[in-house]
Design a protein around this motif. Structure first.
Motif, short mmCIF file in Angstrom:
data_model
loop_
_atom_site.label_atom_id
_atom_site.label_comp_id
_atom_site.label_asym_id
_atom_site.label_seq_id
_atom_site.Cartn_x
_atom_site.Cartn_y
_atom_site.Cartn_z
N THR A 138 -68.39 -5.57 -57.58
CA THR A 138 -67.26 -4.90 -56.92
C THR A 138 -66.63 -5.94 -55.85
OG1 THR A 138 -68.00 -2.72 -57.70
CG2 THR A 138 -66.20 -2.83 -56.10
N ASN A 139 -65.54 -6.27 -55.88
CA ASN A 139 -64.77 -7.05 -54.82
C ASN A 139 -63.31 -7.08 -55.24
OD1 ASN A 139 -64.04 -9.98 -56.01
ND2 ASN A 139 -65.71 -9.25 -57.15
N GLY A 140 -62.60 -7.68 -54.16
CA GLY A 140 -60.98 -7.57 -54.23
C GLY A 140 -60.45 -8.56 -54.88
N VAL A 141 -61.16 -9.48 -55.67
CA VAL A 141 -60.40 -10.26 -56.78
C VAL A 141 -61.15 -9.82 -58.23
CG1 VAL A 141 -60.97 -12.74 -57.85
CG2 VAL A 141 -60.81 -12.21 -55.29
N GLY A 142 -62.31 -9.55 -58.48
CA GLY A 142 -62.70 -9.22 -59.80
C GLY A 142 -62.32 -7.70 -60.19
N THR A 143 -62.37 -6.82 -59.14
CA THR A 143 -62.00 -5.27 -59.61
C THR A 143 -60.66 -5.25 -60.05
OG1 THR A 143 -63.83 -4.53 -58.30
CG2 THR A 143 -62.39 -2.96 -58.82
N LEU A 181 -51.96 -10.84 -67.53
CA LEU A 181 -52.54 -11.17 -66.20
C LEU A 181 -52.73 -12.74 -65.99
CD1 LEU A 181 -54.12 -9.80 -63.63
CD2 LEU A 181 -56.34 -10.32 -65.33
N ILE A 182 -52.23 -13.16 -64.82
CA ILE A 182 -52.45 -14.70 -64.55
C ILE A 182 -53.35 -14.81 -63.40
CG2 ILE A 182 -50.08 -15.22 -65.89
CD1 ILE A 182 -48.85 -15.16 -62.99
N GLY A 183 -53.45 -13.85 -62.81
CA GLY A 183 -54.26 -13.95 -61.47
C GLY A 183 -54.13 -12.89 -60.70
N VAL A 184 -55.02 -13.15 -59.18
CA VAL A 184 -55.22 -12.00 -58.28
C VAL A 184 -54.93 -12.72 -57.01
CG1 VAL A 184 -56.71 -10.46 -57.15
CG2 VAL A 184 -56.82 -10.59 -59.80
N VAL A 185 -54.16 -12.01 -56.16
CA VAL A 185 -54.08 -12.33 -54.63
C VAL A 185 -54.83 -11.43 -53.76
CG1 VAL A 185 -51.99 -11.22 -54.28
CG2 VAL A 185 -52.66 -13.17 -52.82
N ASP A 186 -55.65 -11.97 -52.93
CA ASP A 186 -56.76 -11.22 -52.24
C ASP A 186 -56.66 -11.65 -50.82
OD1 ASP A 186 -59.36 -9.74 -51.60
OD2 ASP A 186 -59.61 -11.65 -51.06
#
Length: 424
Positions: A138-143, A181-186
């Protein structure tokens, strides 16, 4: 009080509380305070995947050349200025860093406070690293990549113990052309710098970035429109020009549709499209010329397969007289088609709104989404009520573990599917 609200008042107490909750969960015990639902469900997924709760399951760093290749190929590079302008100066001053990862959770860019960057190196939070849930829990990128919405992860809400001194807030970034989905900003930093407004801030900047992608797409569509108009005027007959994602630039002799569904591997030649029927595709600079050959409609009996077996990628495949044809599904469309596959007799707009949102009054939202679904299923999806066409053979491919079914969905029917209970 929510743990993130408590953390804004007393970060140390909130961190101790979450450490107790995590320890109880790992020991298979019931804690006095359960984890927040989004965190609890993430922990369940991570426990099933076998991630080491102390060290994680770090994959090797991507080579520098592969990181550069991914950066160049990713549409995320187009919105880096928006992300930097909206996040970087405040993050640096607040002792945070800004991280941008691709859809697989691989870190592509990382900037911010120098001291925090050095701390991030110590836990492998660096370019080329895999920060998907299956690697570091669990983390701010993967979740956020799994649940498809912004998520804040505080202290021991991180599944891996080495990350318990961090607070992270991440938001998914989707391509407005196709919902992919193209990515995540954290935004991440030491837990003592946590603020409950960080999540809303990161989510708002992510929406600005998606708006920028939408603006760039409309600009490219205008350029294609300038090419398409004289082509259609010269040809006559029933035809249209669309971009590579099926968005319509110009149309002649056919009903206007904002977007048509193209097969995932569109190629020049004859074929069949739900919105057009038998047709031919010819390549143009930036898109396709679609020339109708007959009357729109389905090509006869068809087998429809809804593939929900893979994480974060879902497809629907039609196999009929015209041959197989596949389309990638957004999270919402995968959810709606699963509901219709379970309820073969059909669902009204109000029933689907109740299923998905818990609110039957949200019929307009459902109708808009189902209108988009019909762009690629055409005659094989009927309405009043919404249902698969009579005679269509419908199959659903499910994950090996039912608990991995559409993890972003809160629909009750999906929840029953995860538990193995009867859907009705």
């Amino acid at each position: 009080m929510d743990v993130t609200q408590l953390a804004a008042v007393d970060a140390a107490q909130a961190a101790r509380m979450m450490s107790e909750v995590r320890s109880a969960t790992l020991a298979g015990q019931r804690s006095r305070l359960p984890p927040r639902p989004v965190i609890g469900r993430s922990w369940e997924r991570v426990l099933r995947s076998g991630v080491d709760p102390e060290r994680g399951a770090r994959a090797g760093l991507l080579p520098r050349e592969e990181v550069e290749r991914r950066r160049e190929a990713s549409p995320l590079r187009l919105v880096l200025p928006v992300l930097r302008e909206g996040l970087l100066s405040v993050a640096d001053a607040a002792h945070h860093i800004v991280v941008v990862a691709d859809a697989e959770g691989r870190v592509l860019w990382r900037e911010g406070n120098a001291a925090v960057l050095r701390r991030a190196d110590g836990v492998g939070f660096e370019p080329g690293a895999d920060w998907g849930e299956g690697a570091v829990g669990t983390n701010g990128v993967g979740t956020p990549a799994v649940v498809r919405r912004p998520v804040q992860v505080f202290a021991a809400e991180h599944f891996v113990g080495a990350l318990a001194s961090w607070t992270c807030a991440g938001a998914p970034l989707t391509d407005p052309r196709d919902g992919r989905l193209i990515g995540v900003v954290d935004v991440s930093g030491p837990l003592e710098t946590m603020h409950p407004a960080t999540l809303a801030w990161v989510g708002s900047v992510a929406k600005l970035a998606e708006a920028r992608l939408r603006e760039l797409h409309l600009t490219s569509l205008e350029r294609l429109r300038a090419v398409a108009a004289p082509v259609l005027a010269r040809l006559g007959g029933r035809a249209m020009v669309v971009d590579r994602d099926g968005w319509t630039a110009a149309v002649a002799g056919l009903p206007y549709t904002a977007r048509i569904a193209l097969p995932g591997t569109a190629s020049a030649g004859r074929g069949w499209l739900p919105a057009v029927g038998p047709c031919s595709l010819e390549p143009l600079a930036g898109g396709w010329l679609v020339r109708a050959d007959g009357e729109p409609g389905g090509p006869g009996p068809v087998r429809i397969v809804l593939d929900l077996s893979r994480p974060r990628r879902w497809t629907v495949t039609l196999d009929g007289a015209a041959g197989p044809w596949s389309h990638d599904l957004s999270p919402r469309h995968a959810e709606l088609l699963y509901l219709l596959a379970v309820h073969r007799s059909g669902r009204s707009a109000a029933e689907l709104a109740e299923d998905v949102f818990g609110d039957p009054a949200r019929r307009v939202t459902v109708r808009a989404e189902m209108s988009r679904v019909r762009r690629y299923l055409g005659a094989f999806l009927e309405h009043r009520p919404y249902r698969f066409a009579e005679g269509a053979e419908v199959g659903v491919l499910l994950p090996d573990d039912p608990r991995d079914l559409l993890p972003h969905s809160a629909a009750r029917t999906v929840a029953r599917g995860r538990s193995g209970a009867p859907a009705a």
